[in-house]
Design an enzyme around this catalytic site. Structure first.
Site, short mmCIF file in Angstrom:
data_model
loop_
_atom_site.label_atom_id
_atom_site.label_comp_id
_atom_site.label_asym_id
_atom_site.label_seq_id
_atom_site.Cartn_x
_atom_site.Cartn_y
_atom_site.Cartn_z
N HIS A 275 7.68 0.95 -2.50
CA HIS A 275 7.25 2.18 -1.83
C HIS A 275 8.06 2.39 -0.55
O HIS A 275 7.53 2.71 0.51
CB HIS A 275 5.75 2.16 -1.53
CG HIS A 275 4.91 2.26 -2.77
ND1 HIS A 275 4.32 3.43 -3.19
CD2 HIS A 275 4.58 1.33 -3.70
CE1 HIS A 275 3.66 3.22 -4.32
NE2 HIS A 275 3.80 1.96 -4.66
N TYR B 120 2.58 -8.17 0.27
CA TYR B 120 2.73 -7.15 1.30
C TYR B 120 3.06 -7.82 2.64
O TYR B 120 3.88 -7.33 3.42
CB TYR B 120 1.46 -6.30 1.47
CG TYR B 120 1.15 -5.34 0.33
CD1 TYR B 120 1.61 -5.57 -0.97
CD2 TYR B 120 0.37 -4.20 0.53
CE1 TYR B 120 1.30 -4.71 -2.01
CE2 TYR B 120 0.07 -3.33 -0.52
CZ TYR B 120 0.54 -3.61 -1.79
OH TYR B 120 0.24 -2.75 -2.82
C1 HEM Z 1 -3.57 -1.73 -8.13
C2 HEM Z 1 -2.30 -2.10 -7.94
C3 HEM Z 1 -1.43 -1.57 -6.84
C4 HEM Z 1 -1.54 -0.44 -6.07
C5 HEM Z 1 -2.64 0.62 -6.13
C6 HEM Z 1 -0.43 -0.45 -5.11
C7 HEM Z 1 -0.17 0.53 -4.17
C8 HEM Z 1 0.80 0.47 -3.19
C9 HEM Z 1 1.08 1.49 -2.20
C10 HEM Z 1 0.38 2.85 -2.11
C11 HEM Z 1 2.05 1.03 -1.39
C12 HEM Z 1 2.67 1.76 -0.20
C13 HEM Z 1 1.88 1.46 1.05
C14 HEM Z 1 2.60 1.95 2.27
O1 HEM Z 1 2.89 3.15 2.35
O2 HEM Z 1 2.87 1.12 3.16
C15 HEM Z 1 2.41 -0.28 -1.85
C16 HEM Z 1 3.37 -1.08 -1.25
C17 HEM Z 1 3.78 -2.28 -1.76
N1 HEM Z 1 3.36 -2.85 -2.95
FE1 HEM Z 1 1.82 -2.24 -4.10
N2 HEM Z 1 0.31 -1.58 -5.32
C18 HEM Z 1 -0.26 -2.29 -6.37
C19 HEM Z 1 0.17 -3.47 -6.88
C20 HEM Z 1 1.19 -4.21 -6.37
C21 HEM Z 1 1.55 -5.51 -6.84
C22 HEM Z 1 0.86 -6.26 -8.00
C23 HEM Z 1 2.60 -5.94 -6.05
C24 HEM Z 1 3.34 -7.25 -6.12
C25 HEM Z 1 2.72 -8.40 -6.34
C26 HEM Z 1 2.88 -4.90 -5.09
C27 HEM Z 1 3.86 -4.95 -4.12
C28 HEM Z 1 4.02 -4.04 -3.09
C29 HEM Z 1 4.89 -4.24 -1.93
C30 HEM Z 1 5.84 -5.42 -1.67
C31 HEM Z 1 4.72 -3.14 -1.09
C32 HEM Z 1 5.38 -2.90 0.29
C33 HEM Z 1 4.46 -3.51 1.34
C34 HEM Z 1 4.92 -3.32 2.80
O3 HEM Z 1 6.05 -3.72 3.14
O4 HEM Z 1 4.11 -2.80 3.61
N3 HEM Z 1 2.01 -3.86 -5.31
N4 HEM Z 1 1.64 -0.60 -2.95
#
Ligand code: HEM
Length: 366
Positions: A74, A342
């Site tokens: 994202h 995250y």
């Molecule tokens: C129900 C499952 C998930 C949803 C609803 C979701 C949703 C999101 C959203 C909306 C963001 C952006 C947040 C922002 O604007 O800072 C985000 C960031 C991210 N997501 Fe997910 N995600 C899901 C699952 C996963 C999984 C399983 C992983 C890896 C194990 C993952 C890895 C990441 C990473 C690395 C970021 C960036 C975090 C940061 O640097 O702040 N996501 N996710």
């Protein structure tokens, strides 16, 4: 899939209105969300020695390249702010202050999935909404939602393997079809989830998208009754279907969002879906189908959009385990994995030089 290969698939737990053994973890989850403590409540996903938050963050860099200062997933986004008017109805399931009624300031971020901060907007790219509720009692509730009806993966191993399989080939710019079909053959739960996702095509823009938590959480009310819930933000205005051809402009989804907020505030209802006894709590690939109690907990209003900067949510981590008293993690193993990854992404980007994102609100066409 990892669970099957490992022979360690967690038993699917049923939803019951019960005093949960997890009750005491609410505060712990909030306090430790960005610390190694989050690993301890891992639902077993660390049972493989190799799959660590570092390795998953490396996986994002391998697929999307390394972009200093940006989120590993994202990466493309814009900061927003507004408020949540809680109507008090959520108190039926949760004693969290956010559900007791009253206006709560909110900061947030609309984003597109993927690790490329300057990617071209596309209909099919998953849209995200991160929100931080600044509750007057000093608590925070952070949540990150997306615009698909179910999540494609049930396990962290599955997520990681799909991430690697989705790496575009240099020749075609598309994932290797053989790798992806091999992955889907090994992961029937993802193939099934993909069918549900395909049957629910995206709307025309951020403003009329429904955003879903997908993971299940546990809500505990003032009478100490714990209930499994999922939540969604449902737009108040007409959800226009997307046009077959994407509008011109590399940033068309963000351009439209900035223009719409300049016209008038955007609103979504916060709907809490109450789980029933047979609903899975540890598997976001499975929708909760059939009749469910849906509690309208209040209205989210977004009335300002800002270019990402240190003064807004550019440097926020929308860790899904920063939860107020009255909300807690379920037994879904993806939650603790998300929290840990995250934090890894946040730590990396916080230590890197910063560059402007793709969206400069002042220069957006209106
Ligand atoms: C129900 C499952 C998930 C949803 C609803 C979701 C949703 C999101 C959203 C909306 C963001 C952006 C947040 C922002 O604007 O800072 C985000 C960031 C991210 N997501 Fe997910 N995600 C899901 C699952 C996963 C999984 C399983 C992983 C890896 C194990 C993952 C890895 C990441 C990473 C690395 C970021 C960036 C975090 C940061 O640097 O702040 N996501 N996710």
């Amino acid at each position: 899939m990892n669970d099957d290969v490992e022979g360690s698939r967690l038993p699917r737990r049923s939803v019951v209105n019960r005093r949960s053994a997890l009750l005491g973890l609410t505060g712990v989850a909030a306090a430790s969300a960005t610390s190694a403590g989050a690993f301890l409540y891992s639902g077993g996903w660390l049972s493989t020695d190799e799959l660590t938050p570092k390795r998953i963050a490396d996986g994002f860099e391998q697929v999307y390249g390394k972009h200093d200062g940006f989120r590993r997933n994202h990466a493309k986004g814009v900061s927003v702010s507004g408020f949540f008017d809680s109507n008090g109805s959520g108190a039926a399931v949760s004693r969290a202050a956010v559900f007791q009624g009253g206006r709560i300031p909110v900061t947030g971020r609309f984003s597109l999935s993927g690790g490329m901060p300057h990617a071209t907007d596309a209909h099919g790219t998953i849209r995200g909404l991160g929100l931080l509720f600044h509750v007057p009692n000093g608590e925070q509730w952070r949540t990150a939602l997306i615009n698909i009806p179910v999540f494609p993966d049930r396990s962290v191993q599955g997520f990681y393997e799909r991430l690697l399989a989705s790496k575009p080939l240099p020749g075609t710019g598309k994932p290797d079809p053989q790798k992806m079909s091999g992955f889907l053959a090994q992961h029937p739960e993802t193939a099934k989830a993909m069918e549900i996702i395909k049957a629910n095509p995206p709307t025309s823009g951020f403003d009329n998208s429904t955003f879903n938590s997908l993971n299940t959480f546990l809500a505990t009310n003032a009478a100490d009754v714990t209930t499994a819930i999922r939540w969604s933000l449902v737009p108040t205005h007409f959800a226009a279907p997307m046009q077959a051809a994407a509008p011109a402009g590399k940033d068309y989804l963000f351009d439209e969002l900035v223009g719409k907020v300049a016209e008038s505030p955007l609103q979504w209802r916060l709907i809490l879906t109450v789980g029933q006894p047979n609903d899975p709590t540890d598997d976001p690939t499975i929708p909760w189908t059939g009749d469910h109690q849906r509690i309208d907990a209040g209205m989210l209003t977004i009335d300002s959009v800002q270019t990402e900067a240190s003064s807004n949510v550019r440097d926020t981590n929308f860790d899904p385990l920063v939860l107020p008293d009255g909300l807690a993690a379920s037994d879904d193993p993806l939650l603790s994995a998300r929290s840990a990854v995250y934090a890894q992404s946040f730590t990396r980007r916080a230590g890197e030089p910063k560059h402007p994102g793709a969206i400069d609100v002042a220069k957006e066409p209106r």
